[in-house]
Scaffold this active site. Structure first.
Site, PDB file in Angstrom:
ATOM      1  CG  ASN A  42      -2.398  -0.665   0.964  1.00 24.06           C
ATOM      2  OD1 ASN A  42      -2.485  -0.978   0.065  1.00 24.06           O
ATOM      3  ND2 ASN A  42      -2.416  -1.201   2.142  1.00 24.06           N
ATOM      4  CB  THR A  43       4.248   1.802   1.450  1.00 20.63           C
ATOM      5  OG1 THR A  43       3.957   1.009   2.341  1.00 20.63           O
ATOM      6  CG2 THR A  43       5.087   3.088   1.441  1.00 20.63           C
ATOM      7  N   GLY A  47      -0.860   8.542  -0.413  1.00 19.09           N
ATOM      8  CA  GLY A  47      -0.491   9.968  -0.706  1.00 19.09           C
ATOM      9  C   GLY A  47       0.934  10.189  -0.195  1.00 19.09           C
ATOM     10  CG  ASP A 267      -1.627 -12.914   4.282  1.00 21.44           C
ATOM     11  OD1 ASP A 267      -2.616 -12.323   4.002  1.00 21.44           O
ATOM     12  OD2 ASP A 267      -0.755 -13.215   3.328  1.00 21.44           O
ATOM     13  NE  ARG A 326      -6.512  10.553   7.222  1.00 13.82           N
ATOM     14  CZ  ARG A 326      -5.504   9.992   6.605  1.00 13.82           C
ATOM     15  NH1 ARG A 326      -5.214   8.847   6.719  1.00 13.82           N
ATOM     16  NH2 ARG A 326      -4.663  10.656   5.767  1.00 13.82           N
ATOM     17  CD  GLU A 465      -2.597  -0.752   7.156  1.00 12.26           C
ATOM     18  OE1 GLU A 465      -1.909  -0.553   6.094  1.00 12.26           O
ATOM     19  OE2 GLU A 465      -3.693  -0.784   7.260  1.00 12.26           O
ATOM     20  CB  ALA A 480       0.576   5.606   7.563  1.00 10.79           C
ATOM     21  CG  LEU A 481       4.633   7.132   4.109  1.00  9.30           C
ATOM     22  CD1 LEU A 481       5.467   6.192   3.880  1.00  9.30           C
ATOM     23  CD2 LEU A 481       3.339   7.000   3.811  1.00  9.30           C
TER      24      LEU A 481
END
Ligand code: ADP
Length: 502
Positions: A42-43, A47, A267, A326, A465, A480-481
């Protein structure tokens, strides 16, 4: 078949690649396995905004009176946890010094970042993990730069980020991170390998210690052995069954799309459960109000930052503070007709037709594709998108008065920059979309995975994550980053040094 190395990393998104690079920098040979046909997870789709207090880059941003009030409120807020109180004490000192200096640029500090992160997750995150995130976020920027990645000089406020501390990579989306890491892999190919289309299915445990991984590639099982394993498999937003199993806070997510790539199936949660790993915050699922109505993806999002856009519903009326968390914004969106809204911006966001959004699309392309609408007046824009023109005009007029400070914003918004007053005006439709899963494997500050008795599982680390406890109920945009880089780096370094500690 079997192969041996020092550190195995499961997952080739941002956190796994960060862990692999960091493990190598700390002397380990590394094998990384990625189940998809390419690196990035996803990274690479994200954005890619990265939060860190950065006085150098924030110096050119003016601080508003409303932002000053925000700092004072955060300092005064009741907090029960001692570590959190110590952030407040530090912040209070920094804030006094800032005020005494007469400065007018945007104040920021790791303490403010920590407090906004912690409060923004309803005080449910592990303060020890938040502490480290705030302290090392800027170092993470410098680390990425040392690997050849570039960030733009200006910073912005990303959706749900609450403060202007988001760094924007110079390369589009998350490609800057992934390119920097994979270049490092290529340069150190003697000691580092990655295997694509290779899925970890089981952990190998001996005497209570994780000593390897069984992977499946082309239908064949292979045993990989190592002194330490890092789980970096990302979240479970693309696993509808798991979403349903753990969702408590949202209406059914059955019909809701996701921003995530198809490999985000949780997973790592299952791998952790094989060794009795403790799970935290599993019901904390993050939705964004910014999904493409057809696909759920973030592409086609026309906002360029929080300050310069509003959201209106199908009546042309605002319904929420667009600078909010959010979860708050998405909950409000679910209350609107068809859970659909329009993002409205003007020329301030797109000075020219070839100006790109955060997803590397020009506004002209989006308009040509019918994914955004353009008009010379707000009335025409309203006609194009089928909302009441008088309402839209009145809504924007009221917003503009709040920007000017002549009225208080009716939704309590505090983040403003420009008015919406220069043609062309643009609109794009958005719906709720599942974005991030805050819950996951419980880790300690060394990124070691803990079992249900709170004990360290020897040989097992996790980052990104797949872990829980860092963000609490709601993750701030841009964190997140920072999480991936900071905790990927920690996990890799500790996985490598656990070799010599024995
Ligand atoms: P993070 O942001 O935490 O790094 P990402 O989603 O960017 O998470 O990356 C996680 C990566 O892990 C994805 O590329 C995903 O395909 C990969 N992955 C997930 N499960 C497995 C697995 N069982 N084996 C190997 N790779 C996996």
């Amino acid at each position: 078949q079997s192969q041996t190395t020092d550190v195995i990393v499961i997952g080739g998104g941002g956190s796994g690649l960060a862990a692999a690079v960091s493990a190598h920098q700390n002397g380990a040979k590394v094998i990384l396995v990625e189940k998809m046909p390419r690196l990035g997870g996803n990274t690479i789709l994200s954005g890619a905004a990265y939060n860190a207090a950065d006085p150098g880059r924030q110096e050119s941003i003016e601080m508003t009176d409303l932002e000053r009030e925000t700092v004072e409120t955060i300092i005064a807020e009741e907090q029960a946890d001692e570590l959190v109180q110590s952030w407040q004490a530090t912040l209070a000192e920094e804030w006094e010094a800032y005020k005494a200096s007469g400065a007018t640029y945007l104040f920021d500090s790791p303490s403010l970042h920590k407090l906004q992160t912690y409060n923004g997750g309803d005080k449910t995150a592990d303060p020890v993990l938040v502490d480290q995130l705030g302290d090392q976020a800027y170092e993470g920027i410098e680390w990425m730069e040392s690997l050849g990645m570039e960030f733009n000089d200006y910073m912005f406020t990303v959706l749900g980020g609450l403060w202007t501390r988001a760094h924007q990579p110079s390369e589009p989306l998350g490609t800057g991170y992934i390119n920097a890491f994979s270049n490092y892999f290529d340069e150190n190919a003697d000691d580092m390998q990655y295997f694509l289309n290779t899925k970890a299915t089981d952990l190998i445990v001996e005497d209570g210690k994780v000593v390897g991984v069984i992977v499946e590639s082309n239908g064949e099982k292979v045993e990989l052995r190592a002194s330490a394993v890092v789980i970096a498999t990302g979240g479970f937003a693309a696993n509808e069954e798991m979403r349903e199993e753990f969702n408590e806070n949202w209406p059914s997510l059955a019909d809701i799309k996701t921003t995530n790539h198809t490999g985000a199936t949780g997973d790592g949660i299952e791998l952790g459960q094989q060794v009795n790993a403790s799970l935290v915050g599993m019901s904390d699922i993050q939705l964004l109000p910014m999904g493409d109505p057809e696909t759920g993806s973030l592409s086609g999002n026309i906002e360029q930052g929080v300050q310069d856009r509003i959201f209106v519903n199908s009546d042309g009326l605002r319904f929420v503070n667009e600078g909010e968390r959010r979860d708050v914004m998405t909950k409000a969106l679910f209350e609107q007709e068809d859970a659909l809204m329009w993002t409205i911006v003007d020329q301030h966001s797109y000075p020219t037709g070839d100006t790109r959004n955060n997803f590397n699309e020009t506004i002209d392309e989006l308009v040509a594709a019918g994914r955004a609408y353009e008009a010379d007046t707000l009335e025409e824009l309203a006609e194009l998108i089928g909302v009441d023109p008088a309402n839209l005009v009145a809504t924007v007029d009221e917003f503009n008065q709040a920007v000017d400070g002549t009225i208080e914003d009716p939704f309590g918004r505090t983040l403003f920059d420009n008015k919406i007053d220069i043609a062309p005006f643009y609109a794009a439709a958005r719906k709720p979309t599942v974005h991030h899963t805050m819950g996951g494997l419980q880790i300690n500050a060394a990124a070691q995975v803990l079992n249900e008795d709170g004990e360290v599982i020897e040989g097992l680390f996790a980052a990104g994550e797949v872990t829980g406890g860092i963000h609490g109920t709601n993750r701030l945009g841009g964190n997140a980053l920072a999480d991936i880089v900071v905790y990927g780096r920690i996990a890799g370094a500790n996985a490598a040094t656990s070799l010599t500690a024995e």
